[in-house]
Design a protein around this motif. Structure first.
Motif, mmCIF file in Angstrom:
data_model
loop_
_atom_site.group_PDB
_atom_site.id
_atom_site.type_symbol
_atom_site.label_atom_id
_atom_site.label_comp_id
_atom_site.label_asym_id
_atom_site.label_seq_id
_atom_site.Cartn_x
_atom_site.Cartn_y
_atom_site.Cartn_z
ATOM 1 N N UNK A 1 0.701 -1.187 0.162
ATOM 2 C CA UNK A 1 -0.034 -0.023 0.001
ATOM 3 C C UNK A 1 1.017 1.260 0.023
ATOM 4 N N UNK A 2 1.925 1.328 0.685
ATOM 5 C CA UNK A 2 2.841 2.309 0.912
ATOM 6 C C UNK A 2 3.547 2.446 -0.277
ATOM 7 N N UNK A 3 3.817 1.504 -1.288
ATOM 8 C CA UNK A 3 4.522 1.901 -2.664
ATOM 9 C C UNK A 3 3.518 2.677 -3.517
ATOM 10 N N UNK A 4 2.176 2.606 -3.210
ATOM 11 C CA UNK A 4 1.233 3.222 -4.165
ATOM 12 C C UNK A 4 1.008 4.660 -3.580
ATOM 13 N N UNK A 5 1.416 5.169 -2.156
ATOM 14 C CA UNK A 5 1.095 6.405 -1.630
ATOM 15 C C UNK A 5 2.388 6.660 -0.764
ATOM 16 N N UNK A 6 3.668 6.600 -1.355
ATOM 17 C CA UNK A 6 4.863 6.971 -0.687
ATOM 18 C C UNK A 6 5.183 8.136 0.036
ATOM 19 N N UNK A 7 4.449 9.131 -0.135
ATOM 20 C CA UNK A 7 4.704 10.484 0.664
ATOM 21 C C UNK A 7 3.759 10.545 1.792
ATOM 22 N N UNK A 8 2.963 9.487 1.948
ATOM 23 C CA UNK A 8 1.699 9.445 2.981
ATOM 24 C C UNK A 8 2.286 8.987 4.332
ATOM 25 N N UNK A 9 2.055 9.657 5.356
ATOM 26 C CA UNK A 9 2.360 8.843 6.944
ATOM 27 C C UNK A 9 1.474 7.986 7.124
ATOM 28 N N UNK A 10 1.847 7.029 8.196
ATOM 29 C CA UNK A 10 0.748 5.826 8.580
ATOM 30 C C UNK A 10 0.448 6.097 9.952
ATOM 31 N N UNK A 11 -0.648 5.963 10.189
ATOM 32 C CA UNK A 11 -1.115 5.809 11.822
ATOM 33 C C UNK A 11 -2.414 4.850 12.169
ATOM 34 N N UNK A 12 -2.407 4.378 13.178
ATOM 35 C CA UNK A 12 -3.593 3.745 13.600
ATOM 36 C C UNK A 12 -4.144 4.332 15.119
ATOM 37 N N UNK A 13 -5.276 4.118 15.314
ATOM 38 C CA UNK A 13 -5.792 4.433 16.362
ATOM 39 C C UNK A 13 -6.545 3.451 17.463
ATOM 40 N N UNK A 14 -5.967 2.291 17.030
ATOM 41 C CA UNK A 14 -6.628 1.093 18.069
ATOM 42 C C UNK A 14 -5.730 0.816 19.221
ATOM 43 N N UNK A 15 -5.441 1.719 20.110
ATOM 44 C CA UNK A 15 -4.484 1.585 21.046
ATOM 45 C C UNK A 15 -3.204 1.592 20.437
ATOM 46 N N UNK A 16 -2.299 0.856 20.691
ATOM 47 C CA UNK A 16 -0.943 1.116 20.388
ATOM 48 C C UNK A 16 -0.422 -0.081 19.338
ATOM 49 N N UNK A 17 -1.124 -1.349 19.445
ATOM 50 C CA UNK A 17 -0.424 -2.473 18.916
ATOM 51 C C UNK A 17 -0.345 -2.706 17.412
ATOM 52 N N UNK A 18 -1.179 -1.946 16.816
ATOM 53 C CA UNK A 18 -1.116 -1.877 15.190
ATOM 54 C C UNK A 18 0.061 -1.182 14.755
ATOM 55 N N UNK A 19 0.240 0.172 15.413
ATOM 56 C CA UNK A 19 1.317 1.077 15.133
ATOM 57 C C UNK A 19 2.498 0.624 15.718
ATOM 58 N N UNK A 20 2.487 -0.238 16.853
ATOM 59 C CA UNK A 20 3.889 -0.692 17.349
ATOM 60 C C UNK A 20 4.258 -1.862 16.482
ATOM 61 N N UNK A 21 3.407 -2.520 15.964
ATOM 62 C CA UNK A 21 3.879 -3.789 15.193
ATOM 63 C C UNK A 21 4.440 -3.296 13.756
ATOM 64 N N UNK A 22 3.732 -2.162 13.204
ATOM 65 C CA UNK A 22 4.276 -1.515 11.925
ATOM 66 C C UNK A 22 5.467 -1.024 12.207
ATOM 67 N N UNK A 23 5.933 -0.273 13.229
ATOM 68 C CA UNK A 23 7.122 0.130 13.807
ATOM 69 C C UNK A 23 8.092 -0.683 13.429
ATOM 70 N N UNK A 24 7.746 -1.830 14.157
ATOM 71 C CA UNK A 24 8.896 -3.146 14.046
ATOM 72 C C UNK A 24 9.140 -3.410 12.722
ATOM 73 N N UNK A 25 8.072 -4.012 11.982
ATOM 74 C CA UNK A 25 8.331 -4.624 10.570
ATOM 75 C C UNK A 25 8.669 -3.623 9.663
#
Length: 132
Positions: free
Chosen positions: A15-39
């Motif tokens: 997905x990010x390859x389609x929108x390389x200048x967009x930042x990513x965020x999630x608001x379902x507490x912290x787990x989704x954001x934390x996992x994506x930071x890791x991977x």
């Protein structure tokens, strides 16, 4: 909720390859954001984007001023993989911070031919920094 994270991260990378200048965020507490930071090995934001407390994301030294005017990819995990989700339920809290919100196809993670995780994806346009 402990399975499917690597497949999810792969879906976000595509997905990010389609929108390389967009930042990513999630608001379902912290787990989704934390996992994506890791991977992904990059900063993925949390609820601090929408003026809510975000645990460690409030303290990692992020400067939200640099995001003003940028577009974002908002990702929300569904606890029930069969749930289609109510778009308004997820976008109402985002509307004050973006000029327009568009739902994109979900990221669906399968293992052994069975859906194990589902994530709703929204593209959010023209971020406006929340006032604290």
């Amino acid at each position: 909720t402990m399975i499917g994270w690597k497949g999810f991260a792969t879906g976000v990378e595509k997905l990010q390859q389609q929108y390389p200048d967009d930042f990513i965020f999630s608001a379902d507490d912290y787990k989704t954001s934390a996992i994506l930071n890791l991977y992904l090995g990059q900063m993925v934001y949390s609820k601090n984007i929408i003026k809510e407390e975000a645990l460690q994301f409030d303290y990692v030294g992020t400067n939200l001023n640099t995001l003003t005017g940028k577009n974002a990819l908002f990702i929300n995990s569904l606890t029930d993989v069969n749930d289609e989700g109510d778009e308004e339920e997820f976008t109402e809290e985002l509307e004050p911070f973006f000029s327009h919100i568009q739902q994109l196809p979900p990221i669906v993670v399968k293992q052994h031919g069975r859906v194990v995780r589902k994530f709703l994806v929204f593209r959010c346009y023209n971020y406006q920094l929340p006032r604290r």
